[in-house]
Design an enzyme around this catalytic site. Structure first.
Site, PDB file in Angstrom:
ATOM      1  N   LYS A   1     -13.897  -4.450  10.174  1.00  0.00           N
ATOM      2  CA  LYS A   1     -14.442  -3.518   9.183  1.00  0.00           C
ATOM      3  C   LYS A   1     -15.904  -3.154   9.495  1.00  0.00           C
ATOM      4  O   LYS A   1     -16.285  -1.978   9.391  1.00  0.00           O
ATOM      5  CB  LYS A   1     -14.327  -4.121   7.781  1.00  0.00           C
ATOM      6  CG  LYS A   1     -12.862  -4.247   7.322  1.00  0.00           C
ATOM      7  CD  LYS A   1     -12.715  -5.121   6.090  1.00  0.00           C
ATOM      8  CE  LYS A   1     -11.288  -5.200   5.607  1.00  0.00           C
ATOM      9  NZ  LYS A   1     -11.069  -6.222   4.581  1.00  0.00           N
TER      10      LYS A   1
ATOM     11  N   GLY B   1      -5.300  -4.641  -2.320  1.00  0.00           N
ATOM     12  CA  GLY B   1      -4.349  -4.466  -3.423  1.00  0.00           C
ATOM     13  C   GLY B   1      -3.754  -3.071  -3.413  1.00  0.00           C
ATOM     14  O   GLY B   1      -4.340  -2.133  -2.860  1.00  0.00           O
TER      15      GLY B   1
ATOM     16  N   VAL C   1       0.839  -1.210   0.000  1.00  0.00           N
ATOM     17  CA  VAL C   1       0.000   0.000   0.000  1.00  0.00           C
ATOM     18  C   VAL C   1       0.872   1.258   0.000  1.00  0.00           C
ATOM     19  O   VAL C   1       0.566   2.237  -0.694  1.00  0.00           O
ATOM     20  CB  VAL C   1      -0.958   0.004   1.217  1.00  0.00           C
ATOM     21  CG1 VAL C   1      -1.813   1.261   1.221  1.00  0.00           C
ATOM     22  CG2 VAL C   1      -1.840  -1.238   1.189  1.00  0.00           C
TER      23      VAL C   1
END
Ligand code: HSE
Length: 437
Positions: free
Chosen positions: A202, A307, A13
């Site tokens: 989350k 990703g 990241v």
């Protein structure tokens, strides 16, 4: 004007973030006013996917968060420590913070946001949930005029990939997990993903924004996908369902007379989802989040939840939001922007799982004796559990396989019925119990 960023971490990241900031052309012009000033890494010798001057790299991360030249600290090292301490130190030194760290935010948001509000700085977390899908800013801004009564998400790409392959190939969990690990889609230690912990972090964050209160992570019910078998996926398919790991935050009006507060639930578990449901066709590593609010109705967001590129898109959008505010306030915001700061301080009370009202799917292995289905039905009836369907489809190792789907029932009643059924001589095993949307 130039705004200086200190980047903590240059992994997937971090490198994606640097890539966008180093190549601002054809993106928003504000990006040209952002400079990567220092980058904290574990080792200076490692080959890097992005080219940065050596003078920018340092192994002294603590020096970045205290550097008086730096305006914004971007934390993308992951893990609980030293990430939490570095974030708190950055705040204490007057830096705005952007983080992708769902584990730290889900556990320590109270101390982090208290410190940030006291210091008058922003802590921005778009990248912590669902990678490249904008979910935090929509909840804080565009959807915040609504009463959000439900958030349902497929927020973990690894488990969605595994369940999608199990569905397509008729394969069992262990075989698909092993293959996913070989292909790099699942971690060597897959627990955070397959046991639902990542999804619980989350949905705790999303629920906090949707309900306008703090959520204690320990109150979030969490069940992963290790118990989902190829047999369950096949039965679900025949009954018109797919099985997905759903993260749900639900707000319902008071049920009992005398209750004044809304009833809140936050939970993660594999769920049978009708094939016609908008989330049923979200496959492979994709994530999607369905919001339901009043008066907006349903809003669904879909995209890549992990990703380098997608997560960096979220990180840089947070940096850009902070820069836009600093620019319009002359670099010294007098008050935090009410739509970007996190201001709630009370804790939400969540409803215990036994009070959940839902449909259930259960698979029984029974000895082939007369009257078994009748006794099952009677036991469920005695516990106020009404059955929608009972199917006996075949035999497995000389045992009859019976699949039951209930109407909406109270979870506590259903569990009591199962406990009683486990004592029946005719019931050899209850290999699966899953909730149905
Ligand atoms: N491991 C997560 C997933 C991505 O599989 O979706 C980071 O939260």
């Amino acid at each position: 004007m130039v705004f200086k960023v200190g980047l903590l971490g240059l992994g997937t990241v971090g490198a994606g973030t640097a890539e966008i900031l180093l190549n601002p052309a054809l993106r928003h012009p504000l990006l040209q006013e952002i400079e990567i000033c220092r980058v904290g890494v574990r080792s200076l010798d490692k080959p890097r996917p992005v080219t940065l001057p050596n003078s920018v790299l340092t192994t002294d991360l603590a020096a970045i968060v205290t550097d008086p030249d730096i305006d914004i600290v971007v934390e993308v090292i992951g893990g609980l420590e030293p990430a939490r301490s570095l974030i708190l130190s950055a705040i204490a030194h007057g830096k705005h913070v952007v983080t992708a760290n769902k584990a730290v935010i889900a556990r320590y948001s109270d101390e982090i946001f208290d410190a940030a509000n006291a210091a008058g700085v922003y802590v921005m977390i778009e990248a912590a949930v669902a990678g490249g899908i904008p979910v935090i800013q929509p909840l804080k801004q565009s959807l915040s005029v609504n009463r959000i009564h439900r958030v349902i998400g497929i927020v973990n790409g690894t488990t969605n990939y595994i369940l999608t392959r199990m569905q397509r190939e008729g394969a069992d969990f262990d075989a698909v997990l092993a293959d996913a690990q070989q292909l790099g889609y699942a971690e060597a230690d897959p627990s955070a993903d397959v046991d639902g912990l990542d999804a619980a972090d989350k949905i705790a964050i999303l629920a906090s924004l949707a309900f306008g209160g703090r959520i204690k992570l320990d109150d979030v019910y969490c069940e992963g996908i290790r118990g989902v078998s190829a047999a369950d996926i096949a039965y679900a398919d025949r009954l018109g369902f797919v099985i997905k790991l759903l993260a749900t935050a639900l707000r319902e009006p008071p049920t009992a007379a005398g209750d004044s507060a809304d009833q809140l639930q936050v939970r993660v578990h594999p769920t049978l989802l009708p094939k016609t449901h908008p989330l049923a066709s979200v496959n492979d590593v994709y994530n999607a989040i369905l919001f339901e609010g009043d008066p907006v109705g349903q809003v669904m967001l879909f995209g890549r939840g992990a990703g380098a590129g997608p997560t960096a898109s979220a990180v840089v959008s947070d940096i850009q939001n902070i820069v836009a505010i600093l620019k319009t306030c002359g670099g010294n915001p007098p008050n935090l922007h009410p739509l970007l700061a996190c201001i709630h301080t009370h804790y939400c009370t969540l409803r215990p799982m036994e009070e959940l009202v839902t449909r259930f799917y259960a698979r029984f292995l029974t000895h082939d004796m007369s009257g078994v289905i009748g006794r099952l039905g009677t036991c469920f009836g005695n516990h106020d559990v009404s059955l929608e369907s009972v199917v006996q489809t075949g035999y497995k190792d000389d045992l009859a396989e019976i699949v039951v789907v209930t109407h909406d029932v109270r979870e506590g009643n259903f569990r009591q019925a199962l406990d009683e059924l486990r004592g029946f001589e005719a019931i050899a095993a209850i290999p699966s119990v899953l909730r149905v949307l």
